[in-house]
Scaffold this motif. Structure first.
Motif, short mmCIF file in Angstrom:
data_model
loop_
_atom_site.label_atom_id
_atom_site.label_comp_id
_atom_site.label_asym_id
_atom_site.label_seq_id
_atom_site.Cartn_x
_atom_site.Cartn_y
_atom_site.Cartn_z
N HIS A 19 47.48 27.44 71.07
CA HIS A 19 46.04 27.74 70.50
C HIS A 19 46.06 29.30 70.32
O HIS A 19 45.17 29.63 69.69
N GLU A 20 47.06 30.08 70.84
CA GLU A 20 47.07 31.15 70.55
C GLU A 20 47.61 31.53 68.88
O GLU A 20 47.18 32.47 68.23
N ALA A 51 44.80 32.76 81.60
CA ALA A 51 44.27 31.83 82.28
C ALA A 51 44.62 30.23 81.81
O ALA A 51 44.65 29.41 82.76
N VAL A 52 44.63 29.97 80.42
CA VAL A 52 45.10 28.78 80.10
C VAL A 52 46.45 28.39 80.64
O VAL A 52 46.79 27.05 80.72
N SER A 53 47.35 29.40 80.48
CA SER A 53 48.59 29.06 81.13
C SER A 53 48.85 28.63 82.28
O SER A 53 49.62 27.56 82.69
N GLY A 54 47.57 28.80 83.25
CA GLY A 54 47.49 28.15 84.44
C GLY A 54 46.68 26.86 84.60
O GLY A 54 46.95 25.94 85.17
N VAL A 55 45.58 26.83 83.63
CA VAL A 55 44.80 25.81 83.55
C VAL A 55 44.69 25.21 82.30
O VAL A 55 43.91 25.91 81.34
N ALA A 56 45.60 24.34 81.41
CA ALA A 56 45.70 23.95 80.21
C ALA A 56 44.13 23.44 79.73
O ALA A 56 43.92 23.69 78.46
N ALA A 57 43.34 22.79 80.38
CA ALA A 57 42.02 22.50 79.95
C ALA A 57 41.17 23.46 79.40
O ALA A 57 40.04 23.26 78.94
N LEU A 58 41.39 24.78 79.81
CA LEU A 58 40.69 26.01 79.21
C LEU A 58 40.72 26.18 78.05
O LEU A 58 40.28 27.38 77.51
N MET A 75 39.75 30.28 74.27
CA MET A 75 40.59 31.02 73.56
C MET A 75 39.92 31.39 72.21
O MET A 75 40.18 32.50 71.78
N TYR A 76 38.92 30.48 71.80
CA TYR A 76 38.36 30.89 70.46
C TYR A 76 36.99 31.44 70.52
O TYR A 76 36.45 32.05 69.51
N VAL A 77 36.56 31.76 71.90
CA VAL A 77 35.42 32.52 71.96
C VAL A 77 35.22 33.92 71.75
O VAL A 77 34.59 34.28 70.98
N PRO A 78 36.41 34.82 72.08
CA PRO A 78 36.28 36.30 71.64
C PRO A 78 36.35 36.41 70.21
O PRO A 78 35.31 37.08 69.84
N PRO A 79 36.92 35.89 69.55
CA PRO A 79 37.13 36.19 67.89
C PRO A 79 35.79 35.72 67.16
O PRO A 79 35.20 36.33 66.51
N VAL A 80 35.38 34.31 67.75
CA VAL A 80 34.06 33.85 67.07
C VAL A 80 32.97 34.70 67.73
O VAL A 80 32.07 35.04 66.68
N LEU A 81 32.87 34.93 68.82
CA LEU A 81 31.80 36.16 69.12
C LEU A 81 31.93 37.35 68.37
O LEU A 81 30.60 37.85 68.30
N GLY A 82 32.97 37.86 67.91
CA GLY A 82 32.91 39.06 67.38
C GLY A 82 32.42 38.97 65.97
O GLY A 82 31.82 39.76 65.54
#
Length: 375
Positions: free
Chosen positions: A276-277, A330-337, A341-348
């Motif tokens: 997703h990165e 955080a996703v590396s530890g909990v894959a369901a999150l 990962m799309y929140v920051p760019p979409v929010l910008g």
């Protein structure tokens, strides 16, 4: 595309290319230091180093393109504003939202290039480079055939030879093996040959001495004089075998389709985060330039300059990217999150459009008031 769009994009491309060269040079230098040690210690040629530098290019550009797009756009818009060109555009009826279109068009092109890098070119280059490094580490000849130099093909093993009169033949051999603290061995020999055949590569030494020290405090010493002695090198060749692929070497379908059982010790989160990165990173190429332009334009024209707005834009861009990196961790530890990962760019992007729209409404209200006063 209108003439205005082409003009604004042309103003952005020059600074963008400049920042790509500057940032790429710095990051390229930092990353190349990691491969210099591999090339030097294994006795490889400058041609291989050049190959590694080329294979680093996709990874470098993935980092550089979003930053260069943001910096180039911010520089171009600030110059257009400082030269009052933006003011003239507004006075001629160009809206703030309309001004955002050429910036978005430029960013979309760079975003597509970044997407190609993150989803295909970067994994391909990373895979090729790590395969070459693995191959080099398994290259026995390169590890040993370096006259006049102390070589460490493996931690705890040091090899030296005085000269190599013919290919595969060595004179003045010194081998120090301290991997076993209870049996540290030092070999010295007048001559040696390197044999690469079954059951594995061997260094055959002639007319030499093997000194072995051991015991709890290393007080025991034994000396063996030999006319011919073989030293097994097959363990150094293990680096040339099969290895497990890192997430950064896998393509997008592999990263998103892998399950928890196949993930193994790395964990499913590492693969989901990397996948997703690859999809979310190109969005920053669009989000950061739009956000920078919106922050500069939204406050209106100022004769004193736009230094404070540029600082705010830089701080907002840094905060947005750091938030993305934090979520990836955080996703590396909990894959369901992974959706986060799309929140920051979409929010910008949303904030940029909102700022520009609000600025356009204020500008329209002021122009309406001016017309009413004139009427």
């Amino acid at each position: 595309m209108s003439r205005l769009d082409r003009y604004i994009i042309a103003q952005i491309i020059g600074p963008f290319l400049f920042f790509v060269l500057v940032f790429a040079g710095v990051i390229w230098l930092a990353m190349s230091l990691r491969v210099i040690d591999t090339v030097v210690t294994s006795g490889q040629s400058a041609l291989l180093f050049a190959e590694f530098i080329g294979l680093l290019a996709p990874k470098v550009l993935v980092i550089v393109l979003p930053v260069a797009a943001f910096a180039g756009t911010l520089y171009a818009i600030n110059r257009l504003y400082s030269d009052s060109e933006v003011v003239v555009m507004f006075a001629s009826g160009v809206s703030a939202v309309r001004l955002l279109w050429p910036v978005a068009l430029f960013a979309l092109v760079v975003m597509l290039l970044t997407g190609a890098l993150t989803t295909y070119l970067a994994p391909t280059a990373q895979r090729a480079m790590l395969d070459r490094i693995t191959e080099i580490r398994g290259d026995i000849a390169a590890a040993f055939l370096r006259p006049g130099a102390f070589v460490t093909p493996e931690a705890g093993v040091t090899v030296y030879m005085r000269e190599m009169p013919r290919p595969g033949e060595m004179l003045g051999i010194f081998v120090h093996d301290e991997r076993d603290p209870d049996g540290i061995v030092t070999y010295t020999a007048e001559r040696a040959v390197l044999l690469d055949n079954a059951p594995g590569p061997r260094l055959v030494m002639f007319d030499g001495v093997a000194q072995t020290t051991g015991g709890p405090e290393g007080e025991a010493l034994s000396i063996l004089r030999f006319e011919q002695l073989g030293y097994d090198l097959s363990r150094f060749n293990e680096g040339g075998g099969q290895r497990s692929r890192k997430p950064s070497e896998l393509y997008l379908p592999e990263l998103l389709s892998i399950n928890a059982e196949d993930a193994g010790r790395r964990g499913l989160g590492d693969y989901r985060a990397e996948g997703h990165e690859a999809l979310s990173a190109p969005l920053y190429v669009l989000a950061l330039p739009l956000l920078g332009v919106a922050i500069v334009i939204a406050g209106g024209f100022k004769r004193q300059g736009f230094g404070k707005r540029i600082l705010v834009a830089v701080a907002a861009a840094v905060a947005l990217r750091l938030a993305g990196l934090g979520i990836k961790s955080a996703v590396s530890g909990v894959a369901a999150l992974w959706p986060l990962m799309y929140v920051p760019p979409v929010l910008g992007i949303v904030i940029a459009i909102w700022l520009i729209s609000a600025s356009g409404r204020r500008l329209g209200q002021r122009m309406g008031a001016v017309r009413a006063a004139q009427g």
